[in-house]
Design a protein around this motif. Structure first.
Motif, short mmCIF file in Angstrom:
data_model
loop_
_atom_site.label_atom_id
_atom_site.label_comp_id
_atom_site.label_asym_id
_atom_site.label_seq_id
_atom_site.Cartn_x
_atom_site.Cartn_y
_atom_site.Cartn_z
N LEU A 134 0.83 -1.21 0.00
CA LEU A 134 0.00 0.00 0.00
C LEU A 134 0.86 1.25 0.00
O LEU A 134 0.50 2.26 -0.63
CB LEU A 134 -0.96 -0.01 1.20
CG LEU A 134 -2.06 -1.06 1.17
CD1 LEU A 134 -2.88 -1.02 2.46
CD2 LEU A 134 -2.96 -0.90 -0.04
N SER A 137 2.01 1.89 -3.48
CA SER A 137 0.95 2.32 -4.39
C SER A 137 0.65 3.81 -4.28
O SER A 137 -0.03 4.37 -5.14
CB SER A 137 -0.34 1.52 -4.14
OG SER A 137 -0.92 1.92 -2.91
N LEU A 138 1.16 4.45 -3.24
CA LEU A 138 0.92 5.88 -3.03
C LEU A 138 2.02 6.71 -3.68
O LEU A 138 3.15 6.23 -3.85
CB LEU A 138 0.86 6.19 -1.54
CG LEU A 138 -0.31 5.58 -0.77
CD1 LEU A 138 -0.14 5.84 0.73
CD2 LEU A 138 -1.64 6.15 -1.24
N ASP A 146 -3.22 10.27 4.08
CA ASP A 146 -3.51 9.54 2.85
C ASP A 146 -3.28 8.04 3.05
O ASP A 146 -4.09 7.21 2.63
CB ASP A 146 -2.63 10.02 1.69
CG ASP A 146 -2.88 11.47 1.32
OD1 ASP A 146 -4.03 11.93 1.50
OD2 ASP A 146 -1.92 12.13 0.87
N PHE A 147 -2.20 7.72 3.70
CA PHE A 147 -1.87 6.31 3.94
C PHE A 147 -2.89 5.66 4.88
O PHE A 147 -3.34 4.55 4.63
CB PHE A 147 -0.45 6.20 4.50
CG PHE A 147 0.02 4.79 4.68
CD1 PHE A 147 0.01 3.91 3.61
CD2 PHE A 147 0.46 4.34 5.90
CE1 PHE A 147 0.45 2.59 3.77
CE2 PHE A 147 0.90 3.04 6.07
CZ PHE A 147 0.89 2.17 5.00
N ARG A 149 -5.97 6.52 5.33
CA ARG A 149 -7.21 6.37 4.57
C ARG A 149 -7.13 5.14 3.65
O ARG A 149 -8.08 4.37 3.55
CB ARG A 149 -7.47 7.64 3.75
CG ARG A 149 -8.92 7.82 3.38
CD ARG A 149 -9.19 9.15 2.69
NE ARG A 149 -8.97 10.27 3.60
CZ ARG A 149 -8.23 11.34 3.31
NH1 ARG A 149 -7.66 11.47 2.13
NH2 ARG A 149 -8.08 12.31 4.18
N THR A 150 -5.98 4.95 3.01
CA THR A 150 -5.79 3.80 2.11
C THR A 150 -5.89 2.48 2.89
O THR A 150 -6.53 1.54 2.43
CB THR A 150 -4.42 3.91 1.41
OG1 THR A 150 -4.36 5.14 0.70
CG2 THR A 150 -4.19 2.76 0.45
N GLN A 153 -9.53 1.85 3.94
CA GLN A 153 -10.32 1.40 2.79
C GLN A 153 -10.00 -0.06 2.46
O GLN A 153 -10.89 -0.84 2.15
CB GLN A 153 -10.04 2.28 1.56
CG GLN A 153 -10.65 3.66 1.65
CD GLN A 153 -10.20 4.57 0.51
OE1 GLN A 153 -9.29 4.24 -0.25
NE2 GLN A 153 -10.83 5.73 0.42
N TYR A 154 -8.75 -0.41 2.56
CA TYR A 154 -8.34 -1.80 2.29
C TYR A 154 -8.98 -2.75 3.30
O TYR A 154 -9.46 -3.83 2.94
CB TYR A 154 -6.81 -1.92 2.35
CG TYR A 154 -6.33 -3.34 2.20
CD1 TYR A 154 -6.22 -3.92 0.94
CD2 TYR A 154 -6.03 -4.11 3.32
CE1 TYR A 154 -5.80 -5.24 0.80
CE2 TYR A 154 -5.61 -5.42 3.18
CZ TYR A 154 -5.50 -5.98 1.93
OH TYR A 154 -5.10 -7.28 1.79
#
Length: 178
Positions: A134, A137-138, A146-147, A149-150, A153-154
Motif C-alpha cells: 500500500l 501504491s501511493l 492519505d496512507f 485512509r488507504t 479502505q483496504y
C-alpha cells in the motif's frame, strides 16, 4: 529329659521375654513408619509443584488474542495515526510496531498449538507485506493521512484482514481447553 522339664515359672519368663521383644519390635515399626511419613512430607514440600498446563495455555491464548488484535491493520492505524508523518514514515512505524509486538510475545509459541502460532506468524508477515504494498501504491509525497485512509479502505474489503481468521482459530483452541 532335662530339656523337657520346663517349669511353669520358666514358661512365664519365656512368655514375658517374648512379649517384651514383640512390644519393642512393634514400637520400632511404629517409629520407622512415622519417620518415613515425616521424610515423605519433607520431600513433598521441597518438590516443585507442577504447573497447570491448561492455565498456562489459556494465558498464552489470551496474549495471542491481544497480539492479533493489536496487529490488525485497522487497530494499528487508529493507534499510530499522526498527521505530522509522511506515508513512508507511518509505514515504517507500523512495521516496527508489528515486529516489536510479535517479538514481545514470541515465547507464547511454547504453549499453543503450532498451527495457531503459524497463523500468528503469517498474520505478521501478511500485514508487513500489505503495508509495504500500500505504501508503494501511493505517491512519494503522500501524507500519513492519505496512507491511513488507504489502509482503512483496504480493511473494509471482504476478507481483507487475516486477523479475524487468526482470532477465530485462537477462539477454537480455547474452547477445546475449556
Amino acid at each position: 529329659m532335662i530339656l523337657l522339664e520346663i517349669t511353669m515359672q520358666d514358661m512365664q519368663t519365656i512368655l514375658i521375654i517374648f512379649g517384651i521383644v514383640l512390644v519393642m519390635l512393634l514400637g520400632i515399626l511404629v517409629y520407622l513408619m512415622s519417620e518415613f511419613k515425616s521424610l515423605k512430607a519433607t520431600v513433598d514440600l521441597k518438590r516443585p509443584v507442577a504447573p497447570d498446563n491448561s492455565l498456562l495455555r489459556l494465558q498464552a491464548y489470551e496474549r495471542l488474542t491481544l497480539l492479533a488484535d493489536r496487529m490488525s491493520l485497522k487497530n494499528l492505524v487508529t493507534r499510530m495515526h499522526d498527521t505530522q508523518y509522511s506515508a513512508t514514515e507511518l509505514a515504517a512505524g507500523l512495521i516496527e510496531t508489528i515486529r516489536t509486538e510479535y517479538e514481545h510475545n514470541i515465547t507464547q509459541q511454547n504453549y499453543v498449538n503450532p498451527e495457531v502460532w503459524k497463523a500468528v506468524t503469517n498474520l505478521k508477515e501478511q500485514n508487513i507485506y500489505i503495508i509495504n504494498e500500500l505504501t508503494a501504491s501511493l505517491p512519494p509525497d503522500a501524507s500519513a493521512l492519505d496512507f491511513s485512509r488507504t489502509i482503512l479502505q483496504y480493511t473494509t474489503a471482504d476478507n481483507a484482514e487475516l486477523s479475524s481468521i487468526v482470532l477465530s482459530a485462537i477462539q477454537y483452541e480455547v474452547k477445546k481447553l475449556i
